[in-house]
Scaffold this motif. Structure first.
Motif, PDB file in Angstrom:
ATOM      1  N   ILE A 417      -7.282   8.260   8.598  1.00 21.49           N
ATOM      2  CA  ILE A 417      -6.584   7.375   9.544  1.00 21.49           C
ATOM      3  C   ILE A 417      -5.081   7.378   9.256  1.00 21.49           C
ATOM      4  N   PRO A 418      -4.276   7.749  10.229  1.00 27.13           N
ATOM      5  CA  PRO A 418      -2.830   7.816   9.978  1.00 27.13           C
ATOM      6  C   PRO A 418      -2.239   6.419   9.742  1.00 27.13           C
ATOM      7  N   ASP A 419      -1.202   6.398   8.934  1.00 29.67           N
ATOM      8  CA  ASP A 419      -0.425   5.174   8.748  1.00 29.67           C
ATOM      9  C   ASP A 419       0.567   5.109   9.910  1.00 29.67           C
ATOM     10  N   VAL A 420       0.457   4.072  10.709  1.00 32.55           N
ATOM     11  CA  VAL A 420       1.296   3.965  11.903  1.00 32.55           C
ATOM     12  C   VAL A 420       2.786   4.055  11.550  1.00 32.55           C
ATOM     13  N   LEU A 423       4.254   7.486  11.797  1.00 34.95           N
ATOM     14  CA  LEU A 423       4.262   8.235  13.060  1.00 34.95           C
ATOM     15  C   LEU A 423       5.695   8.331  13.589  1.00 34.95           C
TER      16      LEU A 423
END
Lengths: 628, 372
Positions: A417-420, A423
């Motif tokens: 899960i990417p760290d927002v 981004l």
């Protein structure tokens, strides 16, 4: 928890198959979830008919779900199943050709009735005529055991029979040591409004597990340890379509633009529209239009008005949208077009995958109408591909194609899960043109930024910037209608140069980490073939051959070093699920004698067939280098 | 992140200055054929704009392709000259997301009813907040004179040397059948009527559709002369008034026993030609027997019946407002759903969304070796 022997396996591929009404997709998804949660790497391949309910028990009605899980990182949903669960004769017949000798087959023996055999076009019962010789066949009366597990439950016989997929899931969960808890939790939340269904499903699930544990049919079960080489972090399971929807929402949030999705139902893209419709609290407006044309038309209108306009469709829908995409090229407005490719031509095979819309994305419009193309590589990568598409669309004021396909759309993988916070920030590139007051009426909507060649985005409601855009050729700078020959030439070149310039703004083409720098053969792909190609390259390198791999994420424009990379290798092999579209582009653009491996079956490549294609290149003698 | 979502339930931005007709004229040279009815329509609409009270920057004109579609270039507002037939779709994306804008669609009979028929009817049934002005000249002008979906059957044009086989649309009937909430008809050279109709349409909330009889003096000259040049054939619809027409109001419309509208002579009104009522064989009826026009009836049947009085504009033809009813406006409802979702769930948390509820953690270290 068990007295039976446990055998450790590194990697397993299983396939659930049954009638389209048997709940095989659900069963496969739950098994996948449980496998992901024990830490295996997983990859899935749902395979279902386009008909919602083909005649029950018929061959066209067979729905399958294949998943591959392993204690290491895997790249494909598996070439050949180690085990098949066949809920009826048709499912057995349709899937038997895919099984290697020695594979395990679990059949629902209750379903092997004469009418069912006839519907599956079996002349004789395959369990008795020798057609299953060489396989480990387990006959389990799944229907009967399901009904018995539900004795005393106040449900109709039909409703009870419907939960037989849970028996299969319970049994396979026992066989491969998958925990039941995630499935039980899922059942509880799914049927929270109907406690009797929760009880029934859980009872049957547990009965399946208990059957495996107690029956003498099975003398051992299997374990697959957690995958050790996955990067650390928090994971979830994700499909390509879900990642596409999340990517669109993220693009809206990262740019600060309200997202507007204009769409029309089409397989396999409808999920994205439906998912986005659930997230209006992100300021996401979804619009199911009267047709594909209106979907993209409304999206372009929304972009003109200052939204992030997007449309999601499949190839046949892109045909219809082509004229509007051309209008977006002419008006130089941001627009995201996501094409979830499917097998064609025409209606083709709506639920089967393909990657044959590449040239359509590049050239499927009248005249010179260049559009950047970004191709997603894995289900989770659809998220990043959409954000990258949005970045280019906003920054360069252009329509952008994001290509996914049926395999990515419905296939699932564990997703870090990417760290927002990590981004990209897309808001700086929005830069709406500022209001002008007083008598200054000198606004010129087709002037260009020196850095990007993009024109100002002057949205309605901004005082002093009233202007008109449209499909007629514009005079450079002023934007007035112009039929001037030199102006048309200049504008055509400017539009092309603006897209070409993007090559400076994307990462160079990299050789994949598991490659030999001094290889003779380079394997180049794009899109969803990355996993299968990587698995094949790994296999051929393990045999002692030298191979390099590169994968193109940006297909238009190509990264600026693409020609140089290609020319470093004696041979370039381009595997594609089409007749050679990227190969044509590479040959035409870089004068490289690339060869293709091209197969279009509606299914993703197996790594086995790709390994064979790579071997045939590796084994060719050097040619031409020192020729006299 | 941005200042705020621009999807709001507001109303078009008000003009702060007093504007005049000239303020709404762009600097572009108008390029229609000399004598084209479009000039009069352009001048009239430019003249109406200041009265609407909407600023130029909050006004958007959207068009498709055709002679009428050049319209946005001549307006000093925002404009989008789209592609053939798709103006309602493009305008829908603008109107749905920007409730602060006043959006007009200018189109023609070919653009709106042929290639764009699908978009037109769906915009109307959704009640998207658009003022759609359709110039009907019953011909394709820009492509030089082919028959259109409103051309009369038998029309001789280059692709139909023996006469067209098509049965024409009656645009007002189409709009009523498509559930439009505002449907009117007017004429290019009837400046006051046109002006009033555009103003009323522009103030309507939802889709307003106006058919304008427009003379194409090059390819279909005189197509509407029976109505355009003969006021006696203009049945001017006025809400709440008996439907009467003729120079002296000597004709009227009544609902017959067979549930059909019938044109009659009105008792006590002297026909303009000096003859007696009923002399032409028409029934004679008292004014009290005539149909009283009710533009605001929920049921569109009467308006539809009025639209059928003349399928083609060769005899007595109703002009004016056929129907105006209230129905929820698409853009407002969309904005409401968005606002409700934010109230209910709070502003979206992207990290929470993409994380979901089924997660697991992969540690940095290797798990215990598998048993051989």
């Amino acid at each position: 928890m068990s007295d039976k022997a446990v055998q450790q396996l590194a990697t397993v591929t299983i396939r659930f198959a049954g009638d389209s009404g048997d709940g095989m997709q659900l069963t496969g998804n739950r098994f996948t979830s449980a496998s992901a949660m024990v830490g295996n790497d997983v990859a899935t391949l749902p395979d279902f008919p386009a008909e919602i309910r083909a005649p029950a028990g018929s061959l066209p009605g067979v729905s399958g779900f294949q998943l591959h899980f392993a204690d290491h990182d895997i790249l494909t949903p598996g070439d050949e199943p180690d085990a098949l669960v066949a809920m009826n004769p048709a499912a057995l017949k349709a899937n038997l050709p895919a099984l290697p000798t020695g594979a395990t087959i679990i059949v629902n023996s209750d379903s092997f009735t004469k009418p069912a055999l006839r519907k599956a076009k079996y002349d004789a019962d395959p369990r008795q005529d020798g057609s299953l010789d060489g396989f480990k066949v387990y006959e389990v009366p799944i229907t009967d055991l399901t009904l018995r597990a539900l004795e005393g439950h106040d449900l109709s016989k039909k409703a009870k029979e419907r939960s037989k997929n849970m028996f299969a899931l319970g049994l396979m969960s026992w066989m491969y040591s998958r925990p039941l808890e995630p499935t039980i939790e899922w059942v509880e939340s799914k049927f929270s409004a109907a406690p009797d269904l929760v009880d029934a499903n859980v009872a049957v699930l547990k009965a399946g597990w208990a059957f495996g544990e107690t029956t003498e049919l099975f003398d051992h079960r299997y374990e697959v340890q957690p995958a050790a080489d996955l990067p650390p972090g928090l994971y979830r399971q994700i499909t390509g379509n879900l990642a596409t929807a999340y990517g669109l929402i993220a693009a809206g949030q990262l740019s600060g633009l309200p997202l507007f999705l204009g769409g029309y139902p089409i397989t396999p893209a409808s999920d994205v529209l439906q998912e986005l419709a659930r997230h209006k609290n992100f300021g996401v407006a979804t619009f199911q239009a009267e047709d594909e044309i209106a979907g993209v038309g409304a999206a372009l209108g929304a972009s003109f008005a200052g939204n992030l306009g997007a449309t999601v469709t499949s190839g046949p829908g892109v045909n219809l949208k082509a004229e509007t995409i051309g209008l977006a090229v002419a008006t130089e407005l941001p627009l995201l077009v996501c094409n979830i490719q499917r097998a064609g031509p025409s209606t083709g095979m709506p639920t089967k995958t393909d990657q044959a819309d590449l040239l359509q994305a590049l050239f499927g419009r009248n005249s010179d109408a260049p559009v950047p193309v970004v191709a997603a590589e894995t289900p989770g990568d659809c998220f990043d591909a959409v954000i990258e598409g949005a970045r280019l669309a906003i920054k360069y004021r252009t329509p952008v194609f994001v290509l996914s396909d049926g395999y990515l759309a419905n296939g699932a993988e564990p997703w870090l899960i990417p760290d927002v916070a990590g981004l990209p920030d897309l808001s700086a590139d929005v830069a709406f043109a500022a209001a002008r007051h007083g008598d200054d009426d000198s606004f010129q909507p087709f002037t260009r930024s020196e850095a990007t060649m993009a024109r100002p985005w002057a949205i309605p409601g901004t005082p002093g910037l009233q202007h008109r855009v449209g499909g007629l050729e514009k005079a450079d700078r002023s934007g007035n209608i112009s039929y001037d020959p030199e102006n048309h030439h200049r504008m055509t070149m400017l539009r092309q140069a603006k897209i070409d310039r993007i090559a400076q703004d994307i990462p160079p083409l990299a050789i994949e980490p598991d490659s030999d720098a001094d290889a003779d053969v380079l394997v180049v792909g794009w899109g969803s073939t990355k996993g299968p190609i990587k698995a094949a390259v790994r296999r051929v390198r393990d045999e002692g051959h030298k191979v390099a791999q590169a994968h193109l994420r940006h297909v238009n424009p190509f990264p600026s070093n693409t020609g140089a990379v290609l020319r470093r290798y004696h041979r370039v092999l381009v595997p594609e699920m089409n007749t050679g579209q990227l190969r044509m582009l590479l040959r035409a653009t870089f004068l490289v004698d690339a060869v293709g491996y091209n197969r279009v079956t509606g299914l993703p490549f197996s790594s086995g067939e790709l390994a064979e294609a790579i071997r045939s290149q590796v084994h060719q003698p050097h040619e031409g280098v020192e020729a006299t | 992140m941005s200042d705020a979502s621009r999807v709001s339930g507001g109303r078009p931005g008000q003009a702060t200055d007093t504007l005049t007709r000239k303020d709404f004229a762009s600097d572009q040279e108008v390029r229609w054929c000399p004598g084209c009815g479009d000039y009069a329509i352009l001048a009239t609409i430019q003249g109406v704009m200041p009265d609407l009270g909407v600023s130029r920057e909050n006004t958007v004109f959207v068009s498709g392709i055709g002679c009428a579609a050049r319209f946005p270039y001549y307006m000093n507002t925002y404009g989008f000259h789209g592609i053939h037939g798709r103006a309602p779709a493009i305008a829908t994306g603008i109107s749905e997301t920007r409730r602060d804008l006043k959006v007009f669609v200018v189109t023609g009979d070919g653009d709106a009813l042929s290639i764009g028929g699908n978009h037109l009817i769906h915009a109307m049934r959704r009640n998207v907040d658009l003022t759609i002005i359709m110039f009907n000249n019953q011909i394709y002008g820009l492509t030089k004179g082919q028959y259109s979906p409103t051309s009369e059957t038998g029309k001789v044009t280059k692709p139909t040397p023996e006469g067209s086989l098509d049965y024409p649309f009656n645009p007002v009937s189409v709009a009523l059948g498509a559930e439009a909430t505002f449907v009117g008809r007017t004429i290019d050279n009837e400046r006051d009527h046109l002006s009033a109709m555009v103003e009323r349409a522009a103030h309507h909330e939802g889709t307003a559709f106006i058919e304008v009889y427009q003379n194409c003096n090059i390819f279909n000259d005189g197509a509407f002369d029976a109505v355009r040049k003969n006021e006696a054939n203009q049945i001017r619809l006025e809400h709440g008034r008996p439907v009467r027409f003729g120079a002296h109001g000597e004709h009227g419309v009544l609902l017959s026993d067979g549930c059909e509208l019938e044109i009659v002579d009105v008792e006590g009104a002297e026909p303009a030609d000096g003859s007696q009522p009923g002399a032409t064989g028409r029934r004679v009826a008292a004014e009290s027997e005539l149909v009283v026009h009710d533009a605001h009836r929920e049921d569109a049947s009467l308006a539809f019946a009025l639209s059928r009085l003349s399928h083609t504009p060769l005899g007595p033809t109703p002009i004016g407002l056929f129907r105006q009813v209230r129905r929820p406006v698409y853009g407002d409802e969309l904005a409401r759903q968005l606002a409700d979702a934010q109230l209910r769930k709070g502003s979206g948390d992207l990290q929470a969304l993409i994380t979901g509820s089924d997660t697991w953690r992969v540690g940095g270290q290797r798990p215990p070796s598998p048993t051989p």
